[in-house]
Design an enzyme around this catalytic site. Structure first.
Site, short mmCIF file in Angstrom:
data_model
loop_
_atom_site.label_atom_id
_atom_site.label_comp_id
_atom_site.label_asym_id
_atom_site.label_seq_id
_atom_site.Cartn_x
_atom_site.Cartn_y
_atom_site.Cartn_z
N ARG A 25 14.35 24.32 -13.83
CA ARG A 25 14.51 24.88 -15.18
C ARG A 25 13.54 24.27 -16.18
O ARG A 25 13.82 24.24 -17.39
CB ARG A 25 15.95 24.71 -15.68
N ARG A 29 14.39 26.43 -22.15
CA ARG A 29 14.86 26.14 -23.51
C ARG A 29 14.57 24.74 -24.01
O ARG A 29 14.77 24.46 -25.19
CB ARG A 29 16.36 26.43 -23.60
N ARG A 38 10.95 33.39 -27.25
CA ARG A 38 12.22 34.07 -26.99
C ARG A 38 12.80 34.68 -28.27
O ARG A 38 13.42 35.75 -28.23
CB ARG A 38 13.19 33.05 -26.38
N ASP A 75 15.05 34.93 -12.43
CA ASP A 75 16.47 34.61 -12.27
C ASP A 75 16.89 35.02 -10.87
O ASP A 75 16.37 35.99 -10.32
CB ASP A 75 17.31 35.34 -13.31
N TYR A 152 28.39 35.93 -7.15
CA TYR A 152 28.26 36.63 -8.43
C TYR A 152 28.59 38.12 -8.30
O TYR A 152 29.21 38.72 -9.19
CB TYR A 152 26.85 36.46 -8.98
#
Length: 348
Positions: A25, A29, A38, A75, A152
């Site tokens: 990651r 962010r 973003r 993703d 998921y």
């Protein structure tokens, strides 16, 4: 020709002048550059599905943090969407599948995705990124492990227990296997297409490995990860299964080059269990990066001592948390580089 091939050499078990380092990651962010980009967009999916923007975000941590690899910004849930089960990414809540898998008919309605047709935006992002990197560092491709993707698709969202998905394994194991076979076939084709597009190495993320009992993990996860590893001899494969400490002996037999460890695993115990034929990746606790610069440096050095100077790719034990100070990430990266050089020189 790569200017920095440390990661690939370490994955192959070759001698390196220092330990390579990157972070799960890392493209995201923690970086103000990412947040600025973003903020101009409609949401996460627009970023993932726009190759030029995904490439820009992929390269940001190479510029800002000086890591030894880029990992394509995408993703794991692009795979179920490509198979015909679309997802949404909700701010502060995470992924949501408006429709979930409930029956044999639902599984039959899923397609084995064609990578160019259904995931072409990821492949184009890889091609754009490779051109922009111009050989600076390797580019990592990735996909979710079939069990995690199934979790998921059946549950519909993140969960502490994934009880609906786990119930399927007990109540309808053959249906679970049918779904896992479709996911595996899609994943193999997708990863091979990533390699053809330019990925130098691929990683399989089994994010929800640790919620299964060992017998179920063997039946419903490891066997499918093994199929994926067997199908991709072109580049090194890394398997990262969070919480699956019990599966380490099985991972040692996989046709993967690298085993990723979460922060709860003891690198020395893992090395003793599997021998020297695999590279290990990890495994600093992401929360260690909340400390002072001195604390981050100390924790990083202790981690490096546990792994030793060879067949190690430095990383966190999971993805870096979004409120982590980028300066502390730089301390982690720089400490790996400086300490590992000194360790190899025998200066410590």
């Amino acid at each position: 020709m790569l200017k920095n091939d440390l990661l690939l050499r370490a994955a192959r078990g070759e001698e390196t002048e220092r330990t390579p380092v990157w972070l799960m990651r890392q493209a995201g962010r923690i970086l103000p550059e990412y947040r600025a980009l973003r903020a101009r967009l409609s949401g996460f999916k627009e970023l993932v599905e726009t190759p030029e923007l995904a490439a820009e975000v992929t390269i940001q941590p190479v510029d800002a943090l000086d890591v030894d690899a880029a990992i394509i910004f995408s993703d794991i849930l692009v795979v179920p969407e490509a198979m015909g089960l679309p997802y949404e990414m909700l701010e502060a809540r995470g992924p949501l599948f408006p429709t979930t898998i409930k029956s044999a008919k639902d599984v039959q309605n899923l397609r084995i995705a064609d990578p160019e047709e259904h995931l072409g935006y990821v492949l184009e992002a890889i091609r754009v990124t490779k051109r922009a990197l111009n050989g600076r560092v390797p580019l990592i491709g990735f996909a979710g492990a079939p069990w995690t993707i199934l979790a998921y698709m059946v549950e519909g969202h993140g969960s502490k227990t994934f009880s609906k998905a786990r119930r399927l394994l007990y109540a309808e194991p053959e249906l679970a296997h049918e779904l896992l076979r479709k996911i595996t076939a899609t994943t193999i084709a997708y990863l091979k297409a990533q390699v053809a597009a330019g990925a130098n190495l691929v990683q399989v993320f089994d994010s929800w490995a640790g919620i299964l009992p060992p017998a179920h993990y063997h039946e419903f996860s490891t066997r499918y990860i093994a199929e994926i590893c067997d199908a991709i001899p072109e580049v090194p494969v890394t398997v990262f299964a969070k919480g699956a400490y019990f599966a380490i002996p099985e991972f040692a037999r996989l046709n993967c080059r690298t085993i990723g460890l979460d922060w709860n695993e003891d690198p020395r115990a893992v090395r003793a269990a599997i021998g020297n034929d695999k590279t290990l990746q990890g495994n600093l606790d992401p929360c260690a990066l909340y400390g002072t610069a001195e604390q981050v440096q100390h924790a990083t050095i202790q981690m490096l001592k546990q792994f030793g100077p060879h067949r190690h790719i430095a990383n966190l034990g999971h993805g870096v948390y979004p409120d982590t100070n980028p300066d502390n990430v730089k301390v982690f990266v720089n400490t790996v580089k400086e300490f590992s050089v000194l360790a190899r020189e025998g200066s410590l």
